[in-house]
Design an enzyme around this catalytic site. Structure first.
Site, PDB file in Angstrom:
ATOM      1  CE1 TYR A 196      -3.213  -2.831   0.234  1.00 29.67           C
ATOM      2  CE2 TYR A 196      -3.517  -2.379   2.563  1.00 29.67           C
ATOM      3  CZ  TYR A 196      -3.834  -3.106   1.447  1.00 29.67           C
ATOM      4  OH  TYR A 196      -4.764  -4.117   1.524  1.00 29.67           O
ATOM      5  CG  LEU A 231     -23.008  -0.456  -0.317  1.00 28.85           C
ATOM      6  CD1 LEU A 231     -22.651  -1.650   0.564  1.00 28.85           C
ATOM      7  CD2 LEU A 231     -24.408  -0.631  -0.906  1.00 28.85           C
ATOM      8  N   GLY A 286     -16.942   3.831  -1.469  1.00 31.24           N
ATOM      9  CA  GLY A 286     -18.069   4.132  -0.596  1.00 31.24           C
ATOM     10  C   GLY A 286     -19.387   4.204  -1.330  1.00 31.24           C
TER      11      GLY A 286
END
Length: 367
Positions: A97, A260, A258
């Site tokens: 990451y 949802l 995001g």
């Protein structure tokens, strides 16, 4: 969490401490208190019921609109501190990451080290659980590669040992050696618990049995899991985790970007790589579900984000790790805890989500 390179017979899960056994009434809904922490598989490691994913921290390829700067680092730091202030102390990162391999600006492990160090200077007694991952890259061979990568991660994190060390995805080859490496890491005291990520049911069972022979529990399998991405249920991964006492850690629990949360519409889709997954056509099909999530949220005085996360928690043996880029997001995530959707609401949302159609996942989970 997944990687995006180029443009990413043990005891069952138990609970550590019950805050309150009483229920309280909030409007017409019954709200039940939840436990502060859960056991991660049979490892003995306890983590908060919800964690924070650090996939986006430092990344300039898949997140942050291809840019990382001081303002975004401050926002990530604020998210870290807000999480701890709200009682969420489990953080998940990975060596890839924000790494140079993924064309990142700053390695996520390095940022987490900074944030932990600064926090401990102010609050020496704060307890923070850190999870990171080994990248099963094609040029890595055998158990020693796991230990070498782990030691590099520990150096970046500024730690002598890490709470949870995971294999990020199944390798093209060398998987047995990677599992051996996890066991070696436990026996050398470099980790408290070990897990895998993006593992199919077959590979999950193989890893479990191999570690079991050494008396080491497989603590977790971190997979893409949300109300609109239920491949872990459909492909037997969730059932295997429940059977074997392996905690399912859910990345992208409110869907990537995001979705949802309800912040995107057919007229306003997400930008960047995620726009190829969450197209205007898909968002049109998604709208009835988003409307119902919002309606249920009003009943509990909760946001759509909190309803979606709570739906995952109600599945049992699941620890969601939404990605927090700001303090406001971290504070909102905490509101998913301390209450529970009704069984009828859980079933209704599942049924509505099933009508939407498939979402693209991470291909390696099919290996």
């Amino acid at each position: 969490m997944s990687l995006h390179i180029s443009s990413a017979g043990f005891t069952l899960v138990g609970h550590s401490r019950i805050r309150s056994v009483a229920s309280e009434r909030e409007g017409s809904a019954t709200v039940k208190r939840v436990e502060d922490k859960v056991n991660l598989g049979a490892s003995g490691l306890k983590v908060t019921t919800l964690g924070i994913g650090a996939w986006s921290w430092g990344d300039t390829t898949y997140w942050n609109n291809f840019d990382w700067n001081d303002r975004k680092e401050k926002a990530a730091r604020d998210a870290f501190n807000a999480s701890i202030d709200g009682g969420v102390t489990f953080f998940d990162t990975a060596e890839v990451y924000g790494s140079g391999l993924a064309l990142g600006a700053v390695n996520s492990e390095v940022l987490l080290e900074r944030f932990i160090k600064e926090r401990k200077e102010k609050d020496p007694d704060v307890e923070i659980a850190v999870a990171t991952k080994f990248a099963a890259l094609p040029w890595r061979f055998g158990r020693q590669s796991v230990l070498s990568a782990l030691k590099d991660s520990l150096c970046r994190l500024g730690l002598d040992s890490v709470d949870l060390y995971q294999l990020h995805w199944p390798g093209v080859w060398g998987n047995e050696g990677y599992i051996d490496g996890l066991g070696d890491a436990v026996e050398k005291g470099l980790v408290k618990a070990v897990g895998v990520s993006n593992y199919s049911e077959k590979r999950l069972r193989e890893a479990f049995e191999k570690l079991k022979k050494r008396g080491i529990p497989l603590a977790s399998n971190q997979v893409n899991y949300s109300l609109i991405y239920r491949a872990p249920e459909e492909k037997g991964v969730k059932a295997a985790c429940d059977e074997l006492g392996i905690t399912l850690i859910a990345y992208s629990p409110i869907a990537q970007a995001g979705v949802l949360t309800g912040k995107y519409t057919p007229d306003k889709p997400p930008s960047g790589p995620r726009s190829r997954i969450y197209t205007p056509e898909f968002l049109t099909r998604l709208q009835p579900l988003l409307n119902r999530i919002a309606e249920i949220g009003k009943k509990y005085d909760k946001t759509s984000t909190q309803v979606s996360l709570n739906w995952l928690i109600t599945q049992g043996n699941v620890v969601p790790i939404p990605g927090a880029k700001t303090a406001e997001q971290a504070e909102e995530f905490r509101g998913a805890l301390g209450w529970r959707l009704s069984d009828d609401e859980v079933a209704e949302l599942r049924s509505s989500a099933s009508e939407i159609g498939p979402v693209v996942g991470f291909p390696v989970e099919n290996l």
